[in-house]
Design a protein around this motif. Sequence first.
Motif, mmCIF file in Angstrom:
data_model
loop_
_atom_site.group_PDB
_atom_site.id
_atom_site.type_symbol
_atom_site.label_atom_id
_atom_site.label_comp_id
_atom_site.label_asym_id
_atom_site.label_seq_id
_atom_site.Cartn_x
_atom_site.Cartn_y
_atom_site.Cartn_z
ATOM 1 N N VAL A 29 59.112 19.064 8.732
ATOM 2 C CA VAL A 29 60.531 18.729 8.870
ATOM 3 C C VAL A 29 61.055 18.105 7.568
ATOM 4 N N ILE A 30 60.243 17.281 6.923
ATOM 5 C CA ILE A 30 60.665 16.649 5.665
ATOM 6 C C ILE A 30 60.850 17.700 4.579
ATOM 7 N N TYR A 31 59.941 18.654 4.470
ATOM 8 C CA TYR A 31 60.087 19.727 3.485
ATOM 9 C C TYR A 31 61.362 20.528 3.733
ATOM 10 N N THR A 32 61.618 20.859 4.978
ATOM 11 C CA THR A 32 62.815 21.612 5.315
ATOM 12 C C THR A 32 64.071 20.795 5.000
ATOM 13 N N GLY A 33 64.046 19.517 5.338
ATOM 14 C CA GLY A 33 65.187 18.650 5.047
ATOM 15 C C GLY A 33 65.430 18.497 3.554
ATOM 16 N N LEU A 34 64.374 18.387 2.777
ATOM 17 C CA LEU A 34 64.523 18.299 1.322
ATOM 18 C C LEU A 34 65.131 19.580 0.768
ATOM 19 N N GLY A 35 64.707 20.709 1.317
ATOM 20 C CA GLY A 35 65.279 21.981 0.879
ATOM 21 C C GLY A 35 66.763 22.072 1.180
ATOM 22 N N VAL A 36 67.163 21.626 2.370
ATOM 23 C CA VAL A 36 68.584 21.631 2.738
ATOM 24 C C VAL A 36 69.357 20.664 1.838
ATOM 25 N N LEU A 56 64.784 26.246 -5.703
ATOM 26 C CA LEU A 56 63.816 25.254 -5.252
ATOM 27 C C LEU A 56 64.089 24.836 -3.806
ATOM 28 N N GLY A 57 65.354 24.690 -3.452
ATOM 29 C CA GLY A 57 65.713 24.371 -2.074
ATOM 30 C C GLY A 57 65.287 25.456 -1.106
ATOM 31 N N PHE A 60 61.544 25.227 -0.589
ATOM 32 C CA PHE A 60 61.185 24.128 0.300
ATOM 33 C C PHE A 60 61.499 24.459 1.763
ATOM 34 N N VAL A 61 62.642 25.063 2.015
ATOM 35 C CA VAL A 61 62.998 25.429 3.392
ATOM 36 C C VAL A 61 62.014 26.467 3.929
ATOM 37 N N PHE A 62 61.726 27.472 3.132
ATOM 38 C CA PHE A 62 60.802 28.519 3.541
ATOM 39 C C PHE A 62 59.413 27.943 3.817
#
Length: 85
Positions: A29-36, A56-57, A60-62
């Motif tokens: 969830v943190i990786y996805t949130g950082l990507g967003v 890069l975002g 991270f989301v992927f």
Amino acid sequence: MLNNSTTEERLNRKSPQRLVQYFTLAMAVIYTGLGVLLWLPMANIVSLPTTTRRILGAVFVFYGIIRFVRTYRQHFQRNNSNDAR
């Protein structure tokens, strides 16, 4: 029909492995949130060009989605082959 339960299950104890499972989900969830966050226009926290930030975002989301799905399948989804035993 043998009951193949673990010691932790018989004693109603939470295993340390359970903590690792939830930590891995939280990291996804943190990786996805950082990507967003990197996709948002106000994300000038990191001094990168817009195109680089968006790429890069997206990575991270992927990666967050892949990590979440793998963790869910590995730890939280019932395995039919183990249930049949």
